[in-house]
Write an enzyme that holds these catalytic residues in place. Sequence first.
Site, short mmCIF file in Angstrom:
data_model
loop_
_atom_site.label_atom_id
_atom_site.label_comp_id
_atom_site.label_asym_id
_atom_site.label_seq_id
_atom_site.Cartn_x
_atom_site.Cartn_y
_atom_site.Cartn_z
N THR A 1 6.91 4.51 -2.56
CA THR A 1 5.98 5.17 -3.49
C THR A 1 5.70 6.58 -2.99
O THR A 1 5.89 6.88 -1.82
CB THR A 1 4.69 4.35 -3.66
N ASP B 1 -5.10 -4.55 -8.32
CA ASP B 1 -5.30 -5.01 -9.70
C ASP B 1 -4.73 -4.01 -10.70
O ASP B 1 -4.21 -4.39 -11.75
CB ASP B 1 -6.79 -5.22 -9.99
N GLY C 1 0.82 -1.21 0.00
CA GLY C 1 0.00 0.00 0.00
C GLY C 1 0.85 1.25 0.00
O GLY C 1 1.76 1.39 -0.81
#
Length: 312
Positions: A246, A259, A227
Amino acid sequence: MSAEALDVMVVGSCMTDLVSQAPRLPKAGETIHGHKFFIGFGGKGANQCIQAARLGAKTAMVCKVGKDFFGDNYIQNFQDNGVNTDFVGQTSDAATGAASIIVNSAGENAIVIVAGANMLLASEELQNALSAIKQAKVLVCQLEIRPQTSLLALQMAQENKVKTIFNPAPAIPDLDAGFYRASDVFCCNESEAELLTGSSVVNVEDAHRAGQELLKRGCRSVIITLGPQGCVVLEAKESASKHVPTTAVTAVDTTGAGDSFTGALAFYMAHYPTMPLEEMARRANQVAGVSVQAVGTQASYPLRKDLPAELF
């Protein structure tokens, strides 16, 4: 179809999402008023296929829907997104897979999934698609169809030198050992990694350890997504595992983010086969990061034209 044109083939599930938004989840026997209802397109396989297609991959879906309103709509949805539907079968023996979803004002949900026609996808359909599978660059599978169908698809791809991505979701604790050996990239999230390895995965350190265990089982590489903490990438040919952070974003709706990541990864593997896996993962993180900033599942998946040029 002209088989040699395919970048990504996805063998997996289609689900119609029937979503009701209400202030809270109803108790047993209770009827409450909701404030919004919508029908969406979901299913892990279809989601991954649509994201790869939106980035510019030539994609085909191998799946099964019912001979019903939802099945017809789903085929149209694939066509609207440029996905080849030659291997989308329709059956009268079961309804199109559906998920009834209730979401409360805190964003918590309760979901009932009826897999329906998804469970009728079997080896016969894979044999029909074999000539196209042989010509594809990447094949992607998950666990929302019969596990043996997914495993067979991965093995067929591997025998024909087609790169494989396996997303063990929803996770099952007694996963057939063949899945590990048939995975060029074994891509899961922290809760799936935890269920498969039996050890807690809440941070980067835990993910490194879980990834090592999954590599030992025969995968060529492992990506564990975390996440907002990014992901961890491990490859059998390299001893060190790498943390890929990230960029922080304000998430509006995280449904289908995993996905989006997997679909983007399939696109990068097909289009940039020599790119290091950690760089593919970094870019796939960014694509998924865009998807969580909009409401909906496939509706939130970005198109190539909406993304920064440096991702391509």
